[in-house]
Design a protein around this motif. Structure first.
Motif, PDB file in Angstrom:
ATOM      1  N   PHE A 433       0.858  -1.185   0.000  1.00  0.00           N
ATOM      2  CA  PHE A 433       0.000   0.000   0.000  1.00  0.00           C
ATOM      3  C   PHE A 433       0.896   1.236   0.000  1.00  0.00           C
ATOM      4  CE2 PHE A 433      -2.282  -3.462   1.940  1.00  0.00           C
ATOM      5  CZ  PHE A 433      -3.546  -3.389   1.369  1.00  0.00           C
ATOM      6  N   GLU A 466      -0.474  -7.870  -4.895  1.00  0.00           N
ATOM      7  CA  GLU A 466      -1.249  -6.669  -5.204  1.00  0.00           C
ATOM      8  C   GLU A 466      -0.496  -5.442  -4.714  1.00  0.00           C
ATOM      9  OE1 GLU A 466      -5.058  -7.071  -3.387  1.00  0.00           O
ATOM     10  OE2 GLU A 466      -5.542  -8.958  -4.422  1.00  0.00           O
ATOM     11  N   HIS A 468      -1.431  -1.512  -4.096  1.00  0.00           N
ATOM     12  CA  HIS A 468      -2.549  -0.576  -4.028  1.00  0.00           C
ATOM     13  C   HIS A 468      -2.039   0.847  -3.842  1.00  0.00           C
ATOM     14  CE1 HIS A 468      -5.582  -3.782  -3.673  1.00  0.00           C
ATOM     15  NE2 HIS A 468      -4.700  -4.403  -2.900  1.00  0.00           N
ATOM     16  N   HIS A 475      -7.551   3.001   3.731  1.00  0.00           N
ATOM     17  CA  HIS A 475      -7.808   2.109   2.599  1.00  0.00           C
ATOM     18  C   HIS A 475      -8.624   0.899   3.066  1.00  0.00           C
ATOM     19  CE1 HIS A 475      -7.170  -0.374  -0.951  1.00  0.00           C
ATOM     20  NE2 HIS A 475      -6.667   0.694  -1.562  1.00  0.00           N
ATOM     21  N   GLU A 477      -8.832  -2.127   2.052  1.00  0.00           N
ATOM     22  CA  GLU A 477      -8.179  -3.435   2.015  1.00  0.00           C
ATOM     23  C   GLU A 477      -7.182  -3.628   3.148  1.00  0.00           C
ATOM     24  OE1 GLU A 477      -8.046  -6.339  -0.075  1.00  0.00           O
ATOM     25  OE2 GLU A 477     -10.075  -5.619  -0.456  1.00  0.00           O
TER      26      GLU A 477
END
Length: 586
Positions: A433, A466, A468, A475, A477
Motif C-alpha cells: 500500500f 497486489e 494498491h 484504505h 483493504e
C-alpha cells in the motif's frame, strides 16, 4: 676452578675429575661427480681419522656451589623433588615433539566442519523454486511472458504498449547515449543496430543491443546480458551437459584471454597469439569459455561473441525440446542455496526495474505531492525518496521465517520492490500500500513486468500479489490484509509521531505471533510494564533491535538500526494475573 660465587672462607676448592671418551667414526670419501675435476667433486670425507682424545672437565664440588652436582661427582647431591603440580611425565616415544606435547593436551582441535553451523546463505532453499511446465508465451496458467519490455525499447527510450505510459513521462533516452562495445566493423552505433538474440530457460527470446552507455548511470545492456548468461549457465544446466556449456562467473568478465607469462609454451616454435588474432576454437571448448574469450577486455571479439551466443541458443533449445531441462529443474537432486536463489532474483528483478522504474527516477526523487507532515519530516533527510535494498529484504525474509503459506504486508511500499521480492523469494502472498501517485504507478508497472520475467526464467513466484494506491490508514483493504498478515513491514523512519500512533491502532488487529519490522521502534527503549502503561500497544510486543549497513538502504550513506517486534499478548495476560493475585492477597 673457583666457584661462580667465590670462596668466602678462603678454603681450597675441592675438584672432581670426570673422564669423557669420544668415539669418532670415519666415513669414506664420496666418489667425485663424473665430468668434474677432483677439486670440484661433491663433499669429501676427512682425509685422515681424527685421533681419539680424552678431555678432563673440572666440576665444582658441592660445598662451593648451591647447584646440585651432575652424575660422576665424588659426592652426588640428592635430586630436588618436583612439586606434584609441576611434575610432568613425557611418554616414552621417539616421535616428534608435537606428539609429546599432545600428551599434555588431549583436546583435539575442532575441524572446520565439525559441529559448525553453516551460514544462513549456504542453506538450501528447501522448496520448489522452478515451474517450467506452467509457463508459456500466452500465459495459459497465468504465467506468460508475452508483452515484456524488450532491451531494445529500453535503449531507444521508446517503451511502447502497456508500459508506455503518458507522453513525456519517460526520461529522455535514445541511442546518442551509447557507444560501440565491440571494435570490429558492423558493431557501430548505426542502423542496423548491432544486436543478438538470447534464449531464456522458458523458450522466450529477447533481442539485446550490443552497445554500452557513456555514463554508468544509464541502462547497460551488455552488463545485463552477461549477468543473464552467467545465471543460466550456473543454475539451469544439468551436470550431464556441463562439459558442453561450462560456466561464466562474474570474475570471468575481466579475465584476460592472453596466456600468462609464467606459463611455459609447449612448443617454442609456436608463439602465443596476440590480442588481435582469435584463439583457435577446439571441440573441447565449452560455450562459457568461448563467451569468456570473446568478452575479454583485451580482445572484445564481436563476431566470436555472436557465434558463441548462437551456439548457446541451439544447445539450450535442444535441452528444452527433449525435456532434459524440465526434468533437471524439477528433480529431487536439484539444489540451490538461499544466497544463490537471492542472487538469481536480483538479476531477474533488476531487468524489470531498469526497464519500467528507472525512467522515473528523477520524478521519484523530487516528488511534489507529499502531505505536509511527511514533507516536513523528509526535508531533514539526505534524500526525499529511498528504497530498502535487496539485502535488507532478504534478511527480513530469513529472520521472520516467511514461507509459501505466509502473508506479507508492506505499508508504504513505494515502487513495490519488497512486495515483489517476498512473493518470489519466500513464495508467499504479498500486498503493498503506497500513498504517493508516482511510486504507486511504478509499482503497478513493475508488478506486471516482473511477473512476465518470472515466466521467462521459470520462477515459481506467488501470483497473489497486489500493489494498491491510497492512504493505508483509510484504505478498505488494509484492515482485511492485516488480520491475515504474518509479517508487516513499515519503513517509518521519516514518519511523524502522529502517523506512528495511527499505526499502533491499526496493528491491534494483528493476530498472535505476527511480526512487525520497522525502522523506528514501537516499543520505547527501556520499556517495563507497569500499571500506567500495561494497556499500551508496547505491552503486547516482544522487541529486538538489529543493525543494518550502509548499502542496505538508498537514502543515506551509513547504517542504522531496525526492529523486529512480535505480537505476544501472553505477557500482558501474565502481568494482569500477577496484579490480580496481589490485589486478592491485599
Amino acid at each position: 676452578m673457583q666457584s661462580f660465587f667465590g670462596n668466602k672462607q678462603g678454603r681450597p676448592t675441592a675438584v672432581s675429575t670426570v673422564t669423557v671418551k669420544k668415539k669418532v667414526t670415519v666415513r669414506p670419501a664420496a666418489p667425485p661427480l663424473p665430468g668434474l675435476p677432483p677439486h670440484k667433486s661433491a663433499r669429501a670425507g676427512p682425509s685422515a681419522p681424527r685421533p681419539k682424545s680424552e678431555s678432563r672437565l673440572r666440576v665444582p664440588s658441592r660445598g662451593s656451589s648451591p647447584r646440585p652436582k651432575s652424575a660422576g661427582s665424588a659426592s652426588p647431591a640428592r635430586p630436588r623433588k618436583t612439586p606434584a603440580a609441576e611434575r610432568r611425565v613425557l611418554p616414552e616415544s621417539d616421535d616428534s615433539e608435537e606428539d609429546a606435547l599432545d600428551a599434555f593436551d588431549r583436546k583435539r582441535p575442532r575441524l572446520a566442519g565439525d559441529g559448525v553451523t553453516p551460514d544462513a546463505g549456504d542453506v538450501d532453499v528447501g522448496r520448489k523454486v522452478f515451474c517450467p511446465s506452467l509457463v508459456d508465451e500466452r500465459g495459459e496458467f497465468g504465467r506468460g511472458w508475452a508483452g515484456f519490455v524488450s532491451c531494445e525499447e529500453a535503449v531507444r527510450g521508446e517503451v511502447r504498449g502497456w508500459a508506455g505510459g503518458q507522453k513525456g513521462s519517460m526520461s529522455k533516452g535514445g541511442r546518442d547515449k551509447y557507444i560501440p562495445y565491440f571494435p570490429q566493423p558492423g558493431f557501430e552505433n548505426s542502423d542496423p543496430i548491432p544486436s543478438v538474440d538470447l534464449r531464456y530457460p522458458s523458450g522466450a527470446v529477447e533481442k539485446f543491443i550490443l552497445l554500452t552507455p557513456h555514463s554508468a548511470s544509464e541502462y547497460n545492456p551488455i552488463s545485463e546480458l552477461k549477468a543473464a548468461l552467467g545465471m543460466i549457465l550456473k543454475h539451469y544446466i544439468p551436470p550431464s551437459h556441463a562439459h558442453i556449456f561450462g560456466t561464466l562467473d562474474a570474475s570471468d568478465y575481466f579475465e584476460s584471454a592472453m596466456p600468462s607469462r609464467l606459463q611455459t609454451p609447449t612448443s617454442l616454435s609456436t608463439p602465443p597469439p596476440d590480442g588481435a588474432s582469435p584463439l583457435p576454437q577446439t571441440q573441447q571448448e565449452t560455450i562459457g569459455e568461448a563467451l569468456r574469450r570473446a568478452l575479454a577486455p583485451n580482445r572484445r571479439d564481436g563476431p566470436g561473441f555472436v557465434k558463441a551466443i548462437q551456439r548457446f541458443n541451439v544447445a539450450l533449445a535442444d535441452l528444452q525440446e527433449d525435456g532434459t531441462l524440465e526434468a533437471w529443474l524439477t528433480s529431487r537432486d536439484y539444489r540451490i542455496s538461499r544466497s544463490e536463489w537471492s542472487a538469481l532474483i536480483n538479476v531477474v528483478h533488476d531487468s524489470a526495474y531498469n526497464r519500467v522504474v528507472a525512467p522515473f527516477v528523477e520524478q521519484l526523487a523530487h516528488h511534489p505531492k507529499h502531505p505536509e507532515a511527511v514533507a516536513a519530516a523528509i526535508s531533514e533527510k539526505e534524500d526525499s525518496y529511498g528504497e530498502l535494498g535487496n539485502t535488507f529484504m532478504s534478511k527480513v525474509i530469513e529472520q521472520t521465517g516467511l514461507k509459501p503459506d505466509s502473508v506479507f504486508v508492506d505499508l508504504g511500499s513505494g515502487v513495490g520492490n519488497c512486495v515483489l521480492r517476498a512473493a518470489v523469494q519466500a513464495g508467499c502472498a504479498s500486498y503493498g500500500f503506497e500513498l504517493l501517485p508516482v511510486p504507486s504507478h511504478c509499482a503497478r508497472r513493475q508488478l506486471r513486468e516482473v511477473q512476465r520475467r518470472w515466466a521467462m526464467w521459470c520462477l515459481d513466484g506467488n501470483l497473489s500479489v497486489e500493489c494498491h494506491e491510497g492512504d493505508f490508514r483509510t484504505h478498505p483493504e488494509v484492515r482485511r490484509r492485516l488480520t491475515e498478515a504474518d509479517v508487516v513491514l513499515v519503513n517509518n523512519e521519516v514518519f511523524p509521531s502522529s502517523l506512528n500512533m495511527d499505526l499502533t491502532h491499526l496493528f491491534l488487529d494483528l493476530k498472535e505471533g505476527a511480526t512487525i519490522v520497522s525502522l523506528k521502534p514501537f516499543v520505547p527503549e527501556g520499556f517495563r510494564m507497569n500499571e500506567s502503561n500495561c494497556d499500551s500497544f508496547a505491552a503486547i510486543l516482544r522487541s529486538t533491535s538489529h543493525q543494518y549497513f550502509s548499502d542496505w538502504v538508498s537514502w543515506k550513506g551509513d547504517g542504522g538500526r531496525y526492529y523486529v517486534q512480535v505480537v505476544d499478548r501472553t505477557q500482558r495476560v501474565k502481568y494482569e494475573e500477577k496484579m490480580n493475585g496481589r490485589r486478592s492477597r491485599g
